[in-house]
Write a protein that holds these residues in place. Structure first.
Motif, PDB file in Angstrom:
ATOM      1  N   ASP A 101     -11.826  10.715 -46.554  1.00 11.72           N
ATOM      2  CA  ASP A 101     -12.875   9.697 -46.649  1.00 11.72           C
ATOM      3  C   ASP A 101     -13.997  10.105 -47.599  1.00 11.72           C
ATOM      4  O   ASP A 101     -14.670   9.242 -48.172  1.00 11.72           O
ATOM      5  N   GLU A 102     -14.199  11.428 -47.770  1.00  8.63           N
ATOM      6  CA  GLU A 102     -15.255  11.910 -48.664  1.00  8.63           C
ATOM      7  C   GLU A 102     -14.958  11.577 -50.128  1.00  8.63           C
ATOM      8  O   GLU A 102     -15.858  11.597 -50.967  1.00  8.63           O
ATOM      9  N   PHE A 103     -13.701  11.272 -50.422  1.00  8.58           N
ATOM     10  CA  PHE A 103     -13.306  10.986 -51.800  1.00  8.58           C
ATOM     11  C   PHE A 103     -13.419   9.508 -52.155  1.00  8.58           C
ATOM     12  O   PHE A 103     -13.339   9.142 -53.335  1.00  8.58           O
ATOM     13  N   ARG A 104     -13.604   8.652 -51.145  1.00  4.17           N
ATOM     14  CA  ARG A 104     -13.611   7.203 -51.382  1.00  4.17           C
ATOM     15  C   ARG A 104     -14.660   6.782 -52.411  1.00  4.17           C
ATOM     16  O   ARG A 104     -14.333   6.234 -53.466  1.00  4.17           O
ATOM     17  N   ALA A 105     -15.922   7.001 -52.065  1.00  5.54           N
ATOM     18  CA  ALA A 105     -17.006   6.553 -52.946  1.00  5.54           C
ATOM     19  C   ALA A 105     -16.931   7.219 -54.325  1.00  5.54           C
ATOM     20  O   ALA A 105     -17.062   6.521 -55.346  1.00  5.54           O
ATOM     21  N   PRO A 106     -16.699   8.548 -54.401  1.00  9.50           N
ATOM     22  CA  PRO A 106     -16.594   9.153 -55.733  1.00  9.50           C
ATOM     23  C   PRO A 106     -15.474   8.563 -56.587  1.00  9.50           C
ATOM     24  O   PRO A 106     -15.661   8.323 -57.785  1.00  9.50           O
ATOM     25  N   ALA A 190     -21.669  -1.783 -50.947  1.00  9.78           N
ATOM     26  CA  ALA A 190     -22.152  -1.683 -49.565  1.00  9.78           C
ATOM     27  C   ALA A 190     -22.422  -0.229 -49.196  1.00  9.78           C
ATOM     28  O   ALA A 190     -23.409   0.080 -48.509  1.00  9.78           O
ATOM     29  N   ALA A 191     -21.560   0.686 -49.649  1.00 10.26           N
ATOM     30  CA  ALA A 191     -21.737   2.112 -49.349  1.00 10.26           C
ATOM     31  C   ALA A 191     -22.995   2.654 -50.026  1.00 10.26           C
ATOM     32  O   ALA A 191     -23.754   3.427 -49.418  1.00 10.26           O
ATOM     33  N   ILE A 192     -23.255   2.231 -51.258  1.00 12.93           N
ATOM     34  CA  ILE A 192     -24.454   2.675 -51.972  1.00 12.93           C
ATOM     35  C   ILE A 192     -25.706   2.143 -51.285  1.00 12.93           C
ATOM     36  O   ILE A 192     -26.692   2.864 -51.096  1.00 12.93           O
ATOM     37  N   GLU A 193     -25.652   0.880 -50.870  1.00 14.68           N
ATOM     38  CA  GLU A 193     -26.796   0.271 -50.177  1.00 14.68           C
ATOM     39  C   GLU A 193     -27.072   0.991 -48.857  1.00 14.68           C
ATOM     40  O   GLU A 193     -28.225   1.288 -48.523  1.00 14.68           O
ATOM     41  N   ALA A 194     -26.012   1.299 -48.113  1.00 11.67           N
ATOM     42  CA  ALA A 194     -26.179   2.000 -46.831  1.00 11.67           C
ATOM     43  C   ALA A 194     -26.765   3.389 -47.046  1.00 11.67           C
ATOM     44  O   ALA A 194     -27.622   3.838 -46.271  1.00 11.67           O
ATOM     45  N   GLU A 195     -26.329   4.068 -48.098  1.00  7.80           N
ATOM     46  CA  GLU A 195     -26.855   5.414 -48.394  1.00  7.80           C
ATOM     47  C   GLU A 195     -28.324   5.343 -48.789  1.00  7.80           C
ATOM     48  O   GLU A 195     -29.117   6.212 -48.384  1.00  7.80           O
ATOM     49  N   LYS A 197     -30.507   3.088 -47.805  1.00  6.37           N
ATOM     50  CA  LYS A 197     -31.272   2.823 -46.577  1.00  6.37           C
ATOM     51  C   LYS A 197     -31.406   4.085 -45.746  1.00  6.37           C
ATOM     52  O   LYS A 197     -32.446   4.332 -45.132  1.00  6.37           O
ATOM     53  N   ARG A 198     -30.317   4.875 -45.702  1.00  3.52           N
ATOM     54  CA  ARG A 198     -30.350   6.103 -44.907  1.00  3.52           C
ATOM     55  C   ARG A 198     -31.387   7.085 -45.455  1.00  3.52           C
ATOM     56  O   ARG A 198     -32.057   7.774 -44.699  1.00  3.52           O
ATOM     57  N   ARG A 199     -31.512   7.125 -46.777  1.00  7.49           N
ATOM     58  CA  ARG A 199     -32.453   8.067 -47.402  1.00  7.49           C
ATOM     59  C   ARG A 199     -33.904   7.566 -47.369  1.00  7.49           C
ATOM     60  O   ARG A 199     -34.827   8.365 -47.541  1.00  7.49           O
ATOM     61  N   ALA A 200     -34.057   6.255 -47.184  1.00  3.99           N
ATOM     62  CA  ALA A 200     -35.417   5.679 -47.212  1.00  3.99           C
ATOM     63  C   ALA A 200     -36.248   6.114 -46.010  1.00  3.99           C
ATOM     64  O   ALA A 200     -35.740   6.411 -44.963  1.00  3.99           O
TER      65      ALA A 200
END
Length: 200
Positions: A101-106, A190-195, A197-200
């Protein structure tokens, strides 16, 4: 008896070992199937392909069990304990390979950066640069079943297979070429948006 964080991660390591053995079996079936085709033993090749499909389906079930275990582990342990135990385990000589799963976004991001599609080797070379700080020593070892294939590249290729099944990557792209789909672009956004928000 209560398990320690190390014991919990030993189970995760065991899953990795089982998955690698299954992948070795799939690779062996593929080799035997190719050899059977080359000498015209088409019935044998077909049988080996069917076995390969069955073992691949079994591997998917094992991956699902591994994810279920990780979710149970995450729910049982306080976040500070999890982070500490993962750091300790990262130094184990066996180590854990980085999960698929760690490879999905990259992979998806690299494909977007490359214009939507690219040869596998080009995608993986770029993924390696993006993930250089996340790939551990265990990831960088060659596979026992194929000394020419580095473990993390094998894991990334399995991640690609899963994303094809899920419709995030195209199933009809030319051989050796990876291609992101509209669904893959939506998943990445969606993954970028969630990340963020998590960092905000």
């Amino acid at each position: 008896m209560e398990e320690s964080p190390m014991d919990q991660n030993e189970v995760a390591i065991a899953f990795d070992i089982v998955l690698e053995e299954i992948e070795n079996a799939i690779a062996a079936l593929n080799r035997e199937g190719s050899q059977a085709l080359q000498v015209g033993k088409y019935d044998v090749a077909r049988e080996l392909m069917e076995k390969g499909s069955q073992v691949t389906a079994f591997r998917t079930k094992v991956v699902d069990l591994q994810k279920e275990w990780i979710n149970i582990f995450a729910a049982l342990m306080p976040s500070k304990v999890q982070k500490r135990s993962i750091k300790v385990d990262a130094r184990l000589k066996r180590g854990l390979r980085t999960p698929e799963d760690e490879f999905r976004a990259p992979i998806l991001q690299c494909l977007v950066d490359l214009g939507g599609s690219a040869p596998m080797t080009e995608v993986l070379d770029r993924v390696e640069r993006v993930m250089k700080d996340r790939l551990n020593a265990y990831d960088r070892l060659p596979l026992p079943s194929d000394s020419t294939l580095i473990r993390w590249r094998n894991t990334a290729q399995w991640a690609r297979n899963v994303m094809v099944r899920e419709g995030l990557l195209a199933s009809d792209s030319p051989r050796g070429v990876w291609e992101i789909t509209p669904a893959g672009r939506r998943w990445l956004a969606a993954a970028i948006e969630a990340e963020m928000k998590r960092r905000a």
